[in-house]
Write an enzyme that holds these catalytic residues in place. Sequence first.
Site, PDB file in Angstrom:
ATOM      1  CB  CYS A 113      21.028  -7.055   3.505  1.00  0.00           C
ATOM      2  SG  CYS A 113      21.584  -6.811   5.200  1.00  0.00           S
ATOM      3  CG  HIS A 258      22.700 -10.617   2.275  1.00  0.00           C
ATOM      4  ND1 HIS A 258      23.798  -9.808   2.394  1.00  0.00           N
ATOM      5  CD2 HIS A 258      22.050 -10.562   3.472  1.00  0.00           C
ATOM      6  CE1 HIS A 258      23.806  -9.268   3.608  1.00  0.00           C
ATOM      7  NE2 HIS A 258      22.762  -9.715   4.277  1.00  0.00           N
ATOM      8  CG  ASN A 288      25.514  -9.203   7.069  1.00  0.00           C
ATOM      9  OD1 ASN A 288      25.686  -8.476   6.095  1.00  0.00           O
ATOM     10  ND2 ASN A 288      24.316  -9.506   7.537  1.00  0.00           N
TER      11      ASN A 288
HETATM   12  N1  ACO Z   1      27.538 -14.347  22.187  1.00  0.00           N
HETATM   13  C1  ACO Z   1      27.033 -15.121  23.150  1.00  0.00           C
HETATM   14  N2  ACO Z   1      25.722 -15.186  23.439  1.00  0.00           N
HETATM   15  C2  ACO Z   1      24.896 -14.419  22.719  1.00  0.00           C
HETATM   16  C3  ACO Z   1      25.352 -13.587  21.696  1.00  0.00           C
HETATM   17  C4  ACO Z   1      26.740 -13.559  21.443  1.00  0.00           C
HETATM   18  N3  ACO Z   1      27.273 -12.818  20.476  1.00  0.00           N
HETATM   19  N4  ACO Z   1      24.297 -12.963  21.148  1.00  0.00           N
HETATM   20  C5  ACO Z   1      23.214 -13.379  21.816  1.00  0.00           C
HETATM   21  N5  ACO Z   1      23.579 -14.264  22.768  1.00  0.00           N
HETATM   22  C6  ACO Z   1      22.738 -14.965  23.717  1.00  0.00           C
HETATM   23  C7  ACO Z   1      21.391 -14.316  23.928  1.00  0.00           C
HETATM   24  O1  ACO Z   1      21.495 -13.288  24.875  1.00  0.00           O
HETATM   25  C8  ACO Z   1      20.568 -15.466  24.428  1.00  0.00           C
HETATM   26  O2  ACO Z   1      20.825 -15.648  25.781  1.00  0.00           O
HETATM   27  P1  ACO Z   1      19.639 -16.056  26.802  1.00  0.00           P
HETATM   28  O3  ACO Z   1      19.150 -17.371  26.302  1.00  0.00           O
HETATM   29  O4  ACO Z   1      20.331 -16.105  28.118  1.00  0.00           O
HETATM   30  O5  ACO Z   1      18.621 -14.966  26.675  1.00  0.00           O
HETATM   31  C9  ACO Z   1      21.142 -16.675  23.693  1.00  0.00           C
HETATM   32  O6  ACO Z   1      22.437 -16.266  23.195  1.00  0.00           O
HETATM   33  C10 ACO Z   1      20.294 -17.138  22.539  1.00  0.00           C
HETATM   34  O7  ACO Z   1      19.896 -15.976  21.819  1.00  0.00           O
HETATM   35  P2  ACO Z   1      18.971 -16.097  20.591  1.00  0.00           P
HETATM   36  O8  ACO Z   1      18.757 -14.742  20.018  1.00  0.00           O
HETATM   37  O9  ACO Z   1      17.789 -16.934  20.910  1.00  0.00           O
HETATM   38  O10 ACO Z   1      19.928 -16.918  19.640  1.00  0.00           O
HETATM   39  P3  ACO Z   1      19.614 -17.461  18.231  1.00  0.00           P
HETATM   40  O11 ACO Z   1      19.828 -18.906  18.221  1.00  0.00           O
HETATM   41  O12 ACO Z   1      18.337 -16.929  17.675  1.00  0.00           O
HETATM   42  O13 ACO Z   1      20.802 -16.810  17.394  1.00  0.00           O
HETATM   43  C11 ACO Z   1      21.227 -15.029  15.872  1.00  0.00           C
HETATM   44  C12 ACO Z   1      20.945 -15.407  17.315  1.00  0.00           C
HETATM   45  C13 ACO Z   1      22.545 -15.634  15.428  1.00  0.00           C
HETATM   46  C14 ACO Z   1      21.284 -13.515  15.750  1.00  0.00           C
HETATM   47  C15 ACO Z   1      20.083 -15.604  15.023  1.00  0.00           C
HETATM   48  O14 ACO Z   1      18.837 -15.207  15.511  1.00  0.00           O
HETATM   49  C16 ACO Z   1      20.202 -15.232  13.603  1.00  0.00           C
HETATM   50  O15 ACO Z   1      21.067 -15.697  12.890  1.00  0.00           O
HETATM   51  N6  ACO Z   1      19.289 -14.359  13.092  1.00  0.00           N
HETATM   52  C17 ACO Z   1      19.402 -13.832  11.782  1.00  0.00           C
HETATM   53  C18 ACO Z   1      19.929 -12.493  11.941  1.00  0.00           C
HETATM   54  C19 ACO Z   1      20.912 -12.137  10.889  1.00  0.00           C
HETATM   55  O16 ACO Z   1      21.534 -12.924  10.238  1.00  0.00           O
HETATM   56  N7  ACO Z   1      21.046 -10.858  10.766  1.00  0.00           N
HETATM   57  C20 ACO Z   1      21.973 -10.350   9.860  1.00  0.00           C
HETATM   58  C21 ACO Z   1      21.580  -9.008   9.491  1.00  0.00           C
HETATM   59  S1  ACO Z   1      20.107  -9.030   8.594  1.00  0.00           S
HETATM   60  C22 ACO Z   1      20.468  -9.676   7.190  1.00  0.00           C
HETATM   61  O17 ACO Z   1      21.567  -9.577   6.735  1.00  0.00           O
HETATM   62  C23 ACO Z   1      19.443 -10.409   6.509  1.00  0.00           C
END
Ligand code: ACO
Length: 331
Positions: A113, A258, A288
Amino acid sequence: MPRTAITGTGFYVPDRVVTNEELTRYMDTSDEWIVERTGIQERRWVREGMSGAEMARRASLDALQDAGMEPGDLDAIVLATLSPDHFLPGTGVFLQRELGITDIPAIDLRAQCSGFVYGLSVADAFIRAGQYRNILLVGVEIQSTGLDLSTRGRDIAVLFGDGAGAAVLSATEEEGRGVLSTHLHADGRHAEVLWAEFSSSKHHPRITAEAMAEGRHYPTMDGREVFRNAVSRMPEVVEEALAANGLTTADIDLLVPHQANLRISEMVRRRLDLPEEKVVNNIQRYGNTTAATIPIALAEAVDDGRVHPGDLVCLVAFGSGFTWGAVLLRW
Ligand code: ACO
């Protein structure tokens, strides 16, 4: 010493729009979950046969036209991607060929990224050193063909999209214009927080049916760890860039972060105390696109008339590795 000015910007995204609703057909997810956690409403996916080099060509021609230049005017190509068309050789040479030019160097860069920010720093060094005057910098990504579209991969699959963005970087002697400084960082202790284990040259063969059956060729991510680091590293490196130039956040006219996640960008904006109109967000429409997010967002901001001569523009990235960095420039 010459400075580096961005003299043209351009982008290309595939015409296939993939809505959150469409994703619910492949995995257990919902529009509400995706919008609430990421801000993403839709993304673009390539159709069968479209290559990264072809998307890069289209974005590049758009940027060259904006700069009033032809491919033959270029002295070098720097191309950032984590999803090369082939393991060997890099996408840069395919782009060079697609542009109908030969001889000039094509440098492939892998910083995920942060690829565009890293690439801008590399190109800036060439230009300042007087080695090249016109460099084409491209960020291009095809994520869609590498996603686990089952529920197992939903945390990542909903985030990523495909696209290409390009910028023409030219030497300028114009007083007060161009790149002020670039600031790059990495911390390999977190390499496996967001990574794809296979295919891997550590193994012979590089991918096995067993590893594929286990989905170990798909990217995996500790989303919370990425989130936590992104929202501290990005503001930190913006402050570092400002301090290096005796400037403050109040001096920023436009921040192009980003596009990882709308919540990340929003938190970065608040930590820097910037008003909404000074931060570019287009993740809602493209998801993204990794190395392509910053050049696509910048090109759209230019097209929308949001960047003016003399503006202080800051580009900031954070991604897998971890890698992160910022560029401060006077438009
Ligand atoms: N749809 C529905 N539910 C989902 C999905 C989905 N697509 N993905 C995960 N879940 C569920 C999980 O299984 C979990 O269920 P559980 O509680 O029964 O175990 C629940 O949702 C919560 O999951 P978390 O991972 O705790 O959710 P969180 O609030 O942390 O959000 C996310 C997840 C959006 C990925 C967040 O952690 C985030 O934004 N992280 C940053 C990652 C990012 O932006 N990466 C991009 C690439 S890296 C970069 O560009 C910098």
